[in-house]
Scaffold this active site. Sequence first.
Site, short mmCIF file in Angstrom:
data_model
loop_
_atom_site.label_atom_id
_atom_site.label_comp_id
_atom_site.label_asym_id
_atom_site.label_seq_id
_atom_site.Cartn_x
_atom_site.Cartn_y
_atom_site.Cartn_z
N HIS A 1 50.13 35.83 32.93
CA HIS A 1 49.15 35.91 31.84
C HIS A 1 49.74 35.29 30.57
O HIS A 1 50.94 35.38 30.32
CB HIS A 1 48.78 37.37 31.56
N GLY B 1 44.72 41.40 33.21
CA GLY B 1 44.66 40.79 31.87
C GLY B 1 44.62 41.83 30.78
O GLY B 1 45.26 41.66 29.73
N CYS C 1 45.52 41.99 41.51
CA CYS C 1 44.19 42.05 40.89
C CYS C 1 43.92 43.51 40.54
O CYS C 1 43.81 44.33 41.45
CB CYS C 1 43.13 41.50 41.84
N GLY C 2 43.84 43.79 39.25
CA GLY C 2 43.75 45.19 38.79
C GLY C 2 42.39 45.80 39.03
O GLY C 2 42.28 46.88 39.62
N ASN D 1 41.55 34.30 45.10
CA ASN D 1 40.65 33.91 44.02
C ASN D 1 39.45 33.15 44.56
O ASN D 1 39.48 32.67 45.70
CB ASN D 1 41.39 33.00 43.02
N GLU E 1 40.21 33.40 33.73
CA GLU E 1 41.11 33.71 34.83
C GLU E 1 41.53 32.46 35.63
O GLU E 1 40.73 31.56 35.89
CB GLU E 1 40.46 34.70 35.82
N CYS F 1 39.08 41.57 33.32
CA CYS F 1 40.29 41.25 34.10
C CYS F 1 41.25 42.42 33.93
O CYS F 1 41.74 42.66 32.81
CB CYS F 1 40.92 39.95 33.59
#
Length: 292
Positions: free
Chosen positions: A172, A233, A75-76, A66, A221, A230
Amino acid sequence: MQIRFTKMQGAGNDFVVLDETQGRLGLSAAQYRYLADRHFGVGADQILSVRPAPAAGVDFEYVIHNADGGEVEQCGNGARCFARYVHDKGLTDKSVIRVQTLSGVIAPEIHGSGRVTVDMGAPQLNPALVPFDTAGLQPQLLGSAQKWPLALDGVVPPATVWIAPVSMGNPHAVQLVDDVEAAPVLAWGPLIENHARFPQRVNAGFMQIVGRGEVKLRVYERGAGETLACGTGACAAVVAGIGWGLLDGKVDVHTHGGLLTIEWAGGAQDRVRMTGPAEFVFEGQIEIPDTL
Ligand SMILES: N[C@H](CCC[C@H](N)C(=O)O)C(=O)O
């Protein structure tokens, strides 16, 4: 230390991509923070490292830090950019790759259009494994899923939000709002991110239901603040909305940075598929101080 990097973005979630296939850079948390800094460094929400396959059965290792320098599990949006990077840089000739992350193996597929679909794996819905501390809390049932009260003592008057804790490898907390643009994302996001009931901290999702196949989403985030999109997310929000009986199995997620499409059949073992853009922005090199 002089390093070369590639700047990329997926629905406005932006990344510095580091090619470590020929050897590791050995960066510290402070050096990751420096790279992500939008004034003194390159600027990014996350730093993505491309590393060789750590074992048979996968094609690459994908490491994510991050902007605050902390390493995270998934991390998508970054996964789509990772796939586009290794494909377009000739590091693989496969259109479907298997990628090892801290939270397991994901499988991005690069389409001719440049959009990428990623099998993000199955969600984790057991609060204890998100992890979310439910001690002393009474959930409410909505559809076939629960929502949990989360007291925000840092606002006046104190507020309680009702959240779905969902892990996509990373944690999340998803809540429903009537209007994402009016939602107190910047005020409440940090309070949720750092809430004591999330021992690993958490990404805070604010979801407005537009229809059974369409939502608007903003995410504050963990370790990066509000981003334009995100990916995990979006996955977590759709999983929560389907569990609450408010969404069907394929959902368009409108974010400030662009459109993501999320599919989930609704079973705890069913894998979530995310489709969206992945774009190159620029290449460069930067001098990073050896000691920070
Ligand atoms: N901030 C997240 C990591 C990046 C996730 C996001 N950029 C995505 O596209 O999934 C976390 O600390 O879990």
